[in-house]
Enzyme design. Structure first.
Site, PDB file in Angstrom:
ATOM      1  N   ARG A 146     -19.646  49.555 -83.551  1.00 54.24           N
ATOM      2  CA  ARG A 146     -20.292  47.827 -83.501  1.00 54.24           C
ATOM      3  C   ARG A 146     -18.951  47.905 -84.288  1.00 54.24           C
ATOM      4  O   ARG A 146     -18.587  48.225 -85.847  1.00 54.24           O
ATOM      5  CB  ARG A 146     -21.295  47.561 -83.890  1.00 54.24           C
ATOM      6  CG  ARG A 146     -22.830  47.937 -83.169  1.00 54.24           C
ATOM      7  CD  ARG A 146     -22.551  46.250 -82.314  1.00 54.24           C
ATOM      8  NE  ARG A 146     -23.576  46.394 -80.709  1.00 54.24           N
ATOM      9  CZ  ARG A 146     -23.563  47.335 -80.308  1.00 54.24           C
ATOM     10  NH1 ARG A 146     -22.710  48.120 -79.036  1.00 54.24           N
ATOM     11  NH2 ARG A 146     -24.611  47.134 -79.462  1.00 54.24           N
ATOM     12  N   GLU A 197     -16.211  40.044 -81.733  1.00 52.56           N
ATOM     13  CA  GLU A 197     -16.451  39.734 -80.542  1.00 52.56           C
ATOM     14  C   GLU A 197     -17.291  38.731 -79.996  1.00 52.56           C
ATOM     15  O   GLU A 197     -17.686  38.225 -80.272  1.00 52.56           O
ATOM     16  CB  GLU A 197     -16.748  41.139 -79.968  1.00 52.56           C
ATOM     17  CG  GLU A 197     -16.622  42.119 -79.035  1.00 52.56           C
ATOM     18  CD  GLU A 197     -17.414  43.482 -78.471  1.00 52.56           C
ATOM     19  OE1 GLU A 197     -17.755  43.912 -79.682  1.00 52.56           O
ATOM     20  OE2 GLU A 197     -18.525  43.537 -78.092  1.00 52.56           O
ATOM     21  N   HIS A 248     -14.984  47.129 -75.328  1.00 51.92           N
ATOM     22  CA  HIS A 248     -16.547  46.961 -75.259  1.00 51.92           C
ATOM     23  C   HIS A 248     -16.487  47.721 -74.134  1.00 51.92           C
ATOM     24  O   HIS A 248     -18.059  47.201 -73.243  1.00 51.92           O
ATOM     25  CB  HIS A 248     -17.305  45.954 -75.709  1.00 51.92           C
ATOM     26  CG  HIS A 248     -18.616  45.937 -76.254  1.00 51.92           C
ATOM     27  ND1 HIS A 248     -19.615  45.766 -77.676  1.00 51.92           N
ATOM     28  CD2 HIS A 248     -19.302  47.765 -76.154  1.00 51.92           C
ATOM     29  CE1 HIS A 248     -20.324  46.108 -77.175  1.00 51.92           C
ATOM     30  NE2 HIS A 248     -20.856  47.712 -76.307  1.00 51.92           N
TER      31      HIS A 248
HETATM   32  C1  DGY Z   1     -25.132  49.818 -75.607  1.00 49.92           C
HETATM   33  O1  DGY Z   1     -26.007  49.675 -74.929  1.00 49.92           O
HETATM   34  O2  DGY Z   1     -25.461  48.926 -77.192  1.00 49.92           O
HETATM   35  C2  DGY Z   1     -24.205  49.266 -75.966  1.00 49.92           C
HETATM   36  O3  DGY Z   1     -22.564  48.710 -76.383  1.00 49.92           O
HETATM   37  C3  DGY Z   1     -23.958  47.829 -74.523  1.00 49.92           C
HETATM   38  O4  DGY Z   1     -25.021  46.465 -75.299  1.00 49.92           O
END
Ligand code: DGY
Length: 328
Positions: free
Chosen positions: A243, A272, A290
């Site tokens: 993240r 993001e 992402h």
């Molecule tokens: C997750 O599964 O956390 C991916 O980053 C997509 O949300």
């Protein structure tokens, strides 16, 4: 007697196979044109649904959860990270939250390894040169990257994805180092020949590639702060498929721009989908949208997990992927 079908509202377009099965099993409302739901649309969904099948693009904070109707009993997230959901607020209102762990581990680890390779060996830069028609022949001193074999990889967060990355890294000749709340079990540590660092600061100062693989929680927000980033060696690479909020993105961009670290491979961003404009101009970064868990197989398995969680809840049992805030 047939089970009553609960009202399930799905906030984003899911793979067809998943949506069809959800329509068979539940009283399901789909979002076929995939328009992200704004706050008011989400609030209206929370007021009507018994189950909300949501994704990372739905910010379910305490204020929004307070607007849920009494019929809402389950938030079944399509994804593993749940930092967009106030799980404590949901639980306080008797709403269970589930996620989809395990099924995106290998895909995410693959792309993390891909970003490490791409950043170390300038893969995207090279591909762009060829596509722009600027490849005029081999030279001995052009497009030199850094060898991975023999270098040290520091993994921040040695959960499922961190361990899957470590296995891949071993195959590329990288030595595995890691920082985690607790050391992994002896058998895993031995298999990965992994070195544990209780002090993140010390690991950052000694490793060549840093990969962020921990969840985003209040405790990991800006874990890689401006102060900690300064501990990195000038030839270090920073990789993040977890993240964006875990790294101080402005500080990272500034250091990359000034050449204080060698490069970065990023799949996630602090604000993001906005990306720090400095990053967009730098040649020494590989930026992805992402997509580290984005395989069709993974997305279908994520959908299957969402369905199993809803079915188990319908049957009056504890869903297998219930999120417990204290375990995050
Ligand atoms: C997750 O599964 O956390 C991916 O980053 C997509 O949300």
């Amino acid at each position: 007697m047939a089970l009553r079908k609960p009202k399930v509202i799905v906030t984003r377009k899911l793979p067809d196979a998943v949506e069809t099965r959800m329509r068979e099993l539940f009283d399901t409302e789909l979002n076929l044109d995939d328009t992200p739901m704004d706050v008011e649309t989400l609030a209206a969904a929370l007021a009507r649904a018994e189950v909300l099948a949501c994704t990372i693009t739905d910010r379910l904070d305490g204020d929004l959860i307070a607007r849920a109707g009494p019929q809402l009993k389950l938030i079944a997230n399509f994804g593993v990270g749940v930092d967009h959901i106030d799980v404590t607020a949901a639980n306080a209102r008797g709403i269970v939250v589930t996620n989809t762990p395990g099924v995106l581990t290998e895909d995410t680890a693959d792309l993390t390894m891909g970003l490490i390779l791409a950043a170390a060996r300038r893969v995207v830069e090279g591909a762009n040169i060829v596509q722009a028609g600027d490849f005029h022949g081999w030279t001995p001193t052009w497009m030199l990257g850094r060898r991975l074999s023999g270098k040290r990889l520091g993994i921040v967060g040695m959960g499922r994805i961190g361990q899957a990355l470590a296995k891949r890294a071993r195959a590329f000749g990288l030595a595995v180092h890691y920082h985690n709340r607790k050391p992994v079990g002896a058998r895993i540590a031995e298999e990965l020949e992994a070195t544990y660092w209780e002090s993140l600061d010390q690991m950052l100062a000694r490793t060549d590639v840093i990969s962020v693989n921990c969840p985003h929680t209040p405790a990991t927000y800006h874990l890689l702060s401006a102060r900690r980033l300064k501990l990195l060696q000038p030839h270090a690479l920073v990789i993040n498929t977890a993240r964006g909020e875990i790294i101080d993105e402005a500080a990272l961009a500034g250091m990359l721009q000034r050449g204080e670290i060698a490069g970065a491979g990023l799949d996630v961003y602090e604000h993001e989908p906005a990306i720090n404009p400095k990053l967009l101009k730098l040649p020494n970064v590989v930026l992805l949208p992402h997509m580290s868990s984005a395989t069709i197989e993974g997305r279908i398995e994520m959908g299957e997990k969402v369905i199993i969680n809803i079915r188990t809840w319908m049957d009056g049992h504890r869903p297998p992927d219930r999120v417990i805030p204290s375990m995050l």
